[in-house]
Design a protein around this motif. Structure first.
Motif, PDB file in Angstrom:
ATOM      1  N   TYR A  55      -3.489  14.771   3.461  1.00 48.43           N
ATOM      2  CA  TYR A  55      -3.910  13.430   3.061  1.00 48.43           C
ATOM      3  C   TYR A  55      -3.025  12.883   1.934  1.00 48.43           C
ATOM      4  CZ  TYR A  55      -6.999  10.019   0.725  1.00 48.43           C
ATOM      5  OH  TYR A  55      -7.522   8.910   0.116  1.00 48.43           O
ATOM      6  N   ALA A  56      -2.576  13.756   1.042  1.00 49.10           N
ATOM      7  CA  ALA A  56      -1.840  13.297  -0.141  1.00 49.10           C
ATOM      8  C   ALA A  56      -0.350  13.092   0.135  1.00 49.10           C
ATOM      9  CB  ALA A  56      -2.019  14.297  -1.281  1.00 49.10           C
ATOM     10  N   PRO A 116       1.059   9.124   1.098  1.00 51.01           N
ATOM     11  CA  PRO A 116       1.207   8.173  -0.001  1.00 51.01           C
ATOM     12  C   PRO A 116       2.255   8.599  -1.018  1.00 51.01           C
ATOM     13  CG  PRO A 116      -0.903   9.298  -0.142  1.00 51.01           C
ATOM     14  CD  PRO A 116      -0.317   9.635   1.181  1.00 51.01           C
ATOM     15  N   ALA A 117       2.350   9.916  -1.282  1.00 53.10           N
ATOM     16  CA  ALA A 117       3.351  10.373  -2.246  1.00 53.10           C
ATOM     17  C   ALA A 117       4.750  10.070  -1.716  1.00 53.10           C
ATOM     18  CB  ALA A 117       3.181  11.864  -2.507  1.00 53.10           C
ATOM     19  N   ALA A 122       0.968   9.300  -8.338  1.00 50.30           N
ATOM     20  CA  ALA A 122       1.369   8.930  -6.983  1.00 50.30           C
ATOM     21  C   ALA A 122       0.465   9.534  -5.913  1.00 50.30           C
ATOM     22  CB  ALA A 122       2.824   9.347  -6.732  1.00 50.30           C
ATOM     23  N   VAL A 123      -0.202  10.634  -6.202  1.00 49.03           N
ATOM     24  CA  VAL A 123      -1.036  11.256  -5.159  1.00 49.03           C
ATOM     25  C   VAL A 123      -2.490  10.806  -5.339  1.00 49.03           C
ATOM     26  CG1 VAL A 123       0.476  13.239  -4.878  1.00 49.03           C
ATOM     27  CG2 VAL A 123      -1.428  13.380  -6.467  1.00 49.03           C
ATOM     28  N   PRO A 124      -3.251  10.779  -4.231  1.00 50.09           N
ATOM     29  CA  PRO A 124      -4.652  10.328  -4.313  1.00 50.09           C
ATOM     30  C   PRO A 124      -5.504  11.248  -5.185  1.00 50.09           C
ATOM     31  CG  PRO A 124      -3.951  10.639  -2.020  1.00 50.09           C
ATOM     32  CD  PRO A 124      -2.853  11.142  -2.867  1.00 50.09           C
ATOM     33  N   SER A 125      -6.608  10.694  -5.697  1.00 47.45           N
ATOM     34  CA  SER A 125      -7.447  11.437  -6.644  1.00 47.45           C
ATOM     35  C   SER A 125      -8.164  12.627  -6.018  1.00 47.45           C
ATOM     36  CB  SER A 125      -8.541  10.541  -7.216  1.00 47.45           C
ATOM     37  OG  SER A 125      -8.017   9.399  -7.762  1.00 47.45           O
ATOM     38  N   ILE A 126      -8.686  12.454  -4.805  1.00 46.49           N
ATOM     39  CA  ILE A 126      -9.640  13.455  -4.313  1.00 46.49           C
ATOM     40  C   ILE A 126      -9.067  14.864  -4.273  1.00 46.49           C
ATOM     41  CG2 ILE A 126     -11.270  14.016  -2.499  1.00 46.49           C
ATOM     42  CD1 ILE A 126     -11.191  11.267  -1.637  1.00 46.49           C
ATOM     43  N   PRO A 127      -7.931  15.096  -3.599  1.00 44.29           N
ATOM     44  CA  PRO A 127      -7.462  16.481  -3.543  1.00 44.29           C
ATOM     45  C   PRO A 127      -7.188  17.047  -4.933  1.00 44.29           C
ATOM     46  CG  PRO A 127      -6.187  15.084  -2.068  1.00 44.29           C
ATOM     47  CD  PRO A 127      -7.039  14.173  -2.874  1.00 44.29           C
ATOM     48  N   ALA A 167     -10.575  10.195   3.261  1.00 41.30           N
ATOM     49  CA  ALA A 167     -10.995  10.395   1.867  1.00 41.30           C
ATOM     50  C   ALA A 167     -12.477  10.759   1.798  1.00 41.30           C
ATOM     51  CB  ALA A 167     -10.730   9.129   1.062  1.00 41.30           C
ATOM     52  N   LEU A 172       3.975  12.382 -10.426  1.00 40.33           N
ATOM     53  CA  LEU A 172       3.178  12.883  -9.295  1.00 40.33           C
ATOM     54  C   LEU A 172       1.672  12.636  -9.427  1.00 40.33           C
ATOM     55  CD1 LEU A 172       4.720  16.236  -8.038  1.00 40.33           C
ATOM     56  CD2 LEU A 172       4.024  14.299  -6.651  1.00 40.33           C
ATOM     57  N   GLY A 228      -6.458  18.190   2.121  1.00 40.31           N
ATOM     58  CA  GLY A 228      -6.090  17.336   0.990  1.00 40.31           C
ATOM     59  C   GLY A 228      -4.583  17.155   0.892  1.00 40.31           C
ATOM     60  N   LEU A 255     -13.159  14.232   3.141  1.00 48.34           N
ATOM     61  CA  LEU A 255     -12.839  15.271   2.154  1.00 48.34           C
ATOM     62  C   LEU A 255     -13.986  15.423   1.168  1.00 48.34           C
ATOM     63  CD1 LEU A 255      -9.104  14.494   1.384  1.00 48.34           C
ATOM     64  CD2 LEU A 255     -10.010  16.631   2.252  1.00 48.34           C
ATOM     65  N   PHE A 304     -10.507  17.726  -6.886  1.00 50.53           N
ATOM     66  CA  PHE A 304     -11.163  18.916  -6.325  1.00 50.53           C
ATOM     67  C   PHE A 304     -10.406  20.182  -6.718  1.00 50.53           C
ATOM     68  CE2 PHE A 304     -13.534  16.737  -2.592  1.00 50.53           C
ATOM     69  CZ  PHE A 304     -14.525  16.373  -3.470  1.00 50.53           C
ATOM     70  N   ASN A 325      -5.821   5.387  -0.665  1.00 50.24           N
ATOM     71  CA  ASN A 325      -6.319   6.290  -1.692  1.00 50.24           C
ATOM     72  C   ASN A 325      -7.768   6.050  -2.072  1.00 50.24           C
ATOM     73  OD1 ASN A 325      -3.759   7.270  -1.761  1.00 50.24           O
ATOM     74  ND2 ASN A 325      -3.216   6.429  -3.748  1.00 50.24           N
TER      75      ASN A 325
END
Lengths: 292, 278
Positions: free
Chosen positions: B252-253, B256-257, A114-119, B228, A111, B249, B231, A122, B210
């Protein structure tokens, strides 16, 4: 079919046909060549031209943040990358056990990658907020004392940035090392068991010799990517407190935002002694593998 | 007894691994279903879980969310454009290098690899200046072209590796039958390469969706930025609404997941094989 040794290179077609194939080859490769010229070669040359003035290096070295940043970057590379790889090596040994629940765990384990960095970064930043964050709330509940100032302390801040980096990229490298471990023939382990080898001896004499090259190449590649890791530091600490947790990647961008392009480019040029040996190693390694 | 001992050790190890992986993600989820008052209580589950945060988002009812739909559309548009363009450029280049053996193909492959090994944050600075010189700053195309530049080298590398594995007799047979290079490309090459193409398209799409740094540098108007970057704006103020940031978030996430897990079979096989070839 497989028993006949085919000549590797295709026999030369007639000259007229060859030129038509070469023409199409040139047409099909042209888009990428254009992208490279316009968005790699031109920017890099232009950037190096902007960085030609020795005065910008004098100013850069005079900036007290710069020296601190170089030290931070080297610590980041040495500690975070090596710690990550020791963990990945160990975890890959855990995940190769054949259990159905370990397979499920490995799916969950991916996981962070697979998930973007920003959330997620933060989220970590909020967890470590000294006043409202969940970590200090728990510390207060358990001990009735205030927890540390976490991200407002430059040492802890850099440490947490390294942990964030590890959290994010550990799954990927674990996956690579799992693939490396699975490629080792099982018979070698069985033979070692027959000879009464301990778990450590199996690792030392069977696993490690097969995994060593992959481990080293991956570490070097990860160091290159870590040098370009802007998010783990910028989104967590913003380079603060007092610009004490910058790494070269965030410092360059900081100068850009302050409209000091010559300093930004000078920062990158100063990083070259760090980057170029790593790039040279990878290029040599990959083109050798390509020829085989 | 020995076996039982080993199983319990494995299970005991699983707990810290699970906690380490899930804690920051669960924290996002917890905040996004909490109301503003209960978000900071430190409880493991909110007293009254609520979906109100998501309602605020879709109705764009907060200062930071006034352009939510435009921004998520920008993210989607850019990600799809990067996926399609990267796929087109990289497939053609890999075909020319690997199958047509174009002169200078090896040099182009090395240049692409060289690009792949430039740390992304370092290339961002000259790229920003170049986009300014081209007059593309603040246009979606600047980010699309930058991300294609970043994604194409790896895409070409992986596709070339996969393409080298296809038997040469196929090309021979096609040539003898009088096929043109384009017919070979369309009728033989593309169908055989489909699994790698799916992996590479997904890779480029996710990379673009991403991306934070390049988007943050190249786009600045609130109607051109991606989700992005939006955020990232939340964090500018000390009193930012954490529960809304975490809910946005999560929105947004999730895509892609989901895509990642849907294509995991292709991604893990196709990409890790090419990532480190020792």
């Amino acid at each position: 079919m497989s028993s006949i040794a085919l000549p590797h290179a295709p026999p030369a077609p007639p000259a007229r046909r060859l030129s038509s194939w070469q023409t199409w080859g040139a047409i099909l490769i042209a888009p990428y060549v254009l992208v490279f010229l316009a968005f790699v070669l031109y920017p890099v040359s232009y950037g190096l031209w902007l960085a030609r003035d020795p005065a910008s290096y004098t100013r850069l070295f005079a900036d007290p943040i710069f020296v601190r940043t170089v030290v931070n970057t080297i610590i980041f590379l040495m500690v975070a990358v090596n710690l990550k790889f020791l963990l990945a090596l160990w975890l890959s040994g855990f995940f190769v056990h054949e259990r159905i629940w370990i397979r499920w765990l490995s799916v969950v384990f991916l996981l962070p990658w697979a998930v973007p960095s920003i959330p997620t970064i933060f989220s970590i930043r909020f967890m470590f907020n000294p006043e409202w964050g969940v970590i200090n709330s728990v510390i207060f509940k358990l001990t009735a004392h205030d927890g540390p100032n976490w991200l407002n302390d430059p040492h802890i801040g850099l440490g947490l940035a390294m942990l964030t980096h590890i959290w994010k990229s550990l799954p990927f490298w674990t996956l690579i090392l799992i693939a490396g471990r699975l490629a080792i023939p099982r018979e070698q382990y069985e033979a070692a068991s027959v000879d009464g080898a301990s778990a450590w001896q199996k690792f030392r004499y069977v696993t490690w010799p097969s995994l060593r090259t992959l481990y080293l190449t991956s570490t070097i590649l990860s160091m290159i990517w870590t040098l370009g890791d802007f998010n783990s530091v910028y989104l967590l600490t913003g380079g603060g407190p007092a610009d004490l947790t910058h790494v070269l990647a965030t410092l360059g961008i900081r100068y850009i935002r302050l409209d000091q392009v010559d300093l930004a480019m000078a920062t990158i040029v100063c990083a070259m002694p760090l980057v170029l040996p790593l790039m040279w190693f990878m290029m040599k390694n990959l083109s050798r593998g390509d020829r085989q | 007894m020995r076996k039982f001992y080993k199983e319990s050790v494995l299970l005991l190890l699983a707990i810290p691994i699970l906690l380490w992986t899930l804690l920051p993600i669960y924290h996002i989820f917890l905040f996004s279903i909490s109301s503003k008052d209960s978000a900071f209580s430190g409880a493991l589950w909110p007293d009254k879980p609520t979906l109100r945060n998501f309602g605020t988002i879709v109705r764009e009812e907060h200062f930071y969310l006034h352009h939510f739909w435009v921004q998520i559309w920008n993210s989607l548009w850019i990600a799809v454009a990067v996926g399609v363009l990267t796929l087109a450029i990289a497939t053609c280049a890999a075909f020319a290098i690997s199958r047509l053996k174009v002169k200078g193909g090896r040099t182009v492959m090395n240049l692409a690899l060289f690009t792949y090994f430039i740390p992304a944050a370092f290339l961002a600075i000259p790229m920003y200046k170049a986009m300014g010189a081209y007059g593309l700053l603040n246009s979606r195309w600047s980010l699309v072209l930058a991300m294609v530049t970043l994604a194409a080298p790896y895409a070409i590398w992986v596709l070339k590796q996969a393409s080298d594995k296809l038997p040469y007799e196929l090309d021979e047979a096609a040539r003898i039958d009088g096929a043109t290079p384009l017919q070979l490309f369309r009728l033989v090459y593309l169908p055989l390469m489909t699994p790698s193409l799916v992996a590479i398209g997904t890779y480029a799409l996710l990379l673009a969706w991403n991306e934070y740094l390049y988007a943050y540098l190249l786009l600045s108007h609130e109607r051109t930025i991606t989700l992005a970057v939006a955020l990232g704006h939340f964090i500018a103020a000390d009193d930012s609404p954490w529960e809304l940031l975490m809910a946005t978030g999560l929105v947004y996430a999730l895509p892609p997941a989901a895509i990642y897990y849907a294509f995991r079979r292709y991604m893990v096989g196709g990409l890790t094989a090419g990532a480190v070839k020792a």
